[in-house]
Design a protein around this motif. Structure first.
Motif, PDB file in Angstrom:
ATOM      1  N   VAL A   1       7.185  -5.966 -43.865  1.00  9.69           N
ATOM      2  CA  VAL A   1       8.333  -5.212 -44.811  1.00  9.69           C
ATOM      3  C   VAL A   1       9.336  -6.403 -45.218  1.00  9.69           C
ATOM      4  O   VAL A   1      10.010  -6.914 -44.233  1.00  9.69           O
ATOM      5  CB  VAL A   1       8.810  -4.044 -44.208  1.00  9.69           C
ATOM      6  N   VAL A   2       9.467  -6.682 -46.514  1.00  7.80           N
ATOM      7  CA  VAL A   2      10.412  -7.504 -46.870  1.00  7.80           C
ATOM      8  C   VAL A   2      11.663  -6.730 -47.200  1.00  7.80           C
ATOM      9  O   VAL A   2      11.696  -5.915 -48.226  1.00  7.80           O
ATOM     10  CB  VAL A   2       9.660  -8.627 -48.037  1.00  7.80           C
ATOM     11  N   LEU A   3      12.864  -7.481 -46.548  1.00  9.56           N
ATOM     12  CA  LEU A   3      14.114  -6.578 -47.030  1.00  9.56           C
ATOM     13  C   LEU A   3      14.939  -7.545 -47.828  1.00  9.56           C
ATOM     14  O   LEU A   3      15.063  -8.768 -47.617  1.00  9.56           O
ATOM     15  CB  LEU A   3      14.907  -6.311 -45.541  1.00  9.56           C
TER      16      LEU A   3
ATOM     17  N   ALA B   1      11.807 -10.795 -43.606  1.00  9.48           N
ATOM     18  CA  ALA B   1      10.966  -9.844 -43.591  1.00  9.48           C
ATOM     19  C   ALA B   1      10.688  -9.245 -41.798  1.00  9.48           C
ATOM     20  O   ALA B   1      11.085  -9.860 -40.898  1.00  9.48           O
ATOM     21  CB  ALA B   1       9.608 -10.539 -43.579  1.00  9.48           C
ATOM     22  N   VAL B   2      10.317  -7.951 -42.041  1.00 14.36           N
ATOM     23  CA  VAL B   2      10.322  -7.226 -40.538  1.00 14.36           C
ATOM     24  C   VAL B   2       8.693  -7.142 -40.347  1.00 14.36           C
ATOM     25  O   VAL B   2       7.759  -6.449 -41.130  1.00 14.36           O
ATOM     26  CB  VAL B   2      10.815  -5.884 -40.745  1.00 14.36           C
ATOM     27  N   ARG B   3       8.116  -7.756 -39.283  1.00 11.05           N
ATOM     28  CA  ARG B   3       6.757  -7.469 -38.709  1.00 11.05           C
ATOM     29  C   ARG B   3       6.655  -6.370 -37.770  1.00 11.05           C
ATOM     30  O   ARG B   3       7.323  -6.579 -36.846  1.00 11.05           O
ATOM     31  CB  ARG B   3       6.454  -8.852 -38.147  1.00 11.05           C
TER      32      ARG B   3
ATOM     33  N   GLU C   1       9.495 -15.938 -46.403  1.00 14.48           N
ATOM     34  CA  GLU C   1       8.455 -16.871 -47.106  1.00 14.48           C
ATOM     35  C   GLU C   1       7.035 -16.761 -46.079  1.00 14.48           C
ATOM     36  O   GLU C   1       5.910 -17.282 -46.274  1.00 14.48           O
ATOM     37  CB  GLU C   1       8.655 -18.127 -47.354  1.00 14.48           C
ATOM     38  N   GLN C   2       7.118 -16.242 -44.941  1.00 18.47           N
ATOM     39  CA  GLN C   2       6.179 -16.195 -43.752  1.00 18.47           C
ATOM     40  C   GLN C   2       5.649 -14.625 -43.725  1.00 18.47           C
ATOM     41  O   GLN C   2       4.905 -14.459 -42.668  1.00 18.47           O
ATOM     42  CB  GLN C   2       6.768 -16.609 -42.472  1.00 18.47           C
ATOM     43  N   ALA C   3       6.363 -13.963 -44.534  1.00 15.05           N
ATOM     44  CA  ALA C   3       5.605 -12.526 -44.460  1.00 15.05           C
ATOM     45  C   ALA C   3       4.087 -12.489 -44.985  1.00 15.05           C
ATOM     46  O   ALA C   3       3.477 -13.048 -45.699  1.00 15.05           O
ATOM     47  CB  ALA C   3       6.628 -11.702 -45.708  1.00 15.05           C
ATOM     48  N   ARG C   4       3.663 -11.485 -44.074  1.00 17.07           N
ATOM     49  CA  ARG C   4       2.170 -11.156 -44.261  1.00 17.07           C
ATOM     50  C   ARG C   4       2.073 -10.083 -45.146  1.00 17.07           C
ATOM     51  O   ARG C   4       3.133  -9.360 -45.448  1.00 17.07           O
ATOM     52  CB  ARG C   4       1.446 -10.919 -43.094  1.00 17.07           C
TER      53      ARG C   4
END
Length: 126
Positions: free
Chosen positions: A35-37, A46-48, A28-31
């Protein structure tokens, strides 16, 4: 992050995320460029990804850890190997990449170019 750090999926991707110099965040904090897994059909983490400019510093720090000493203390052959690894990882496509690597290795830009040219010449001879 809403997922517990000991979730099997988080534990499975953490070494890869760390190796990339990335950061795990809650989905939910993904920009937009994260990359959302998903795991079992649900978004879990999510991977920032790091900024490109930070990637070279991360690669150099990882190589320093791997060798257990400052890169400038390595022998010539090992420095050549480091340059080869960095070339494969795209380090020289980053602006000022050659200068940054030369500084980390304690050699001149000319020396880094020589290492690159020597390696490319050897590939061409094969």
């Amino acid at each position: 992050m809403t997922e517990p750090a000991d979730h099997p999926f988080v534990q499975a991707v953490k070494p890869l995320v760390d190796a990339m110099g990335a950061e795990i965040v809650a989905p939910e904090q993904a920009r937009g460029d994260d990359v959302v897994l998903a795991w079992e059909g649900q978004d879990r983490v999510a991977v920032r990804l790091p900024h490109l400019s930070d990637s070279l510093d991360h690669l150099l720090a990882e190589l320093r850890r791997r060798h257990g000493m400052p890169l400038s203390d390595l022998d010539r052959r090992t420095k050549q190997s480091v340059v080869r690894i960095l070339e494969q990882r795209g380090a020289f496509s980053v602006r000022h990449g050659v200068e940054t690597v030369a500084g980390a290795l304690g050699v001149s830009r000319f020396t880094v170019y020589n290492y690159l040219n020597r390696d490319n010449a050897a590939k061409g001879a094969d």
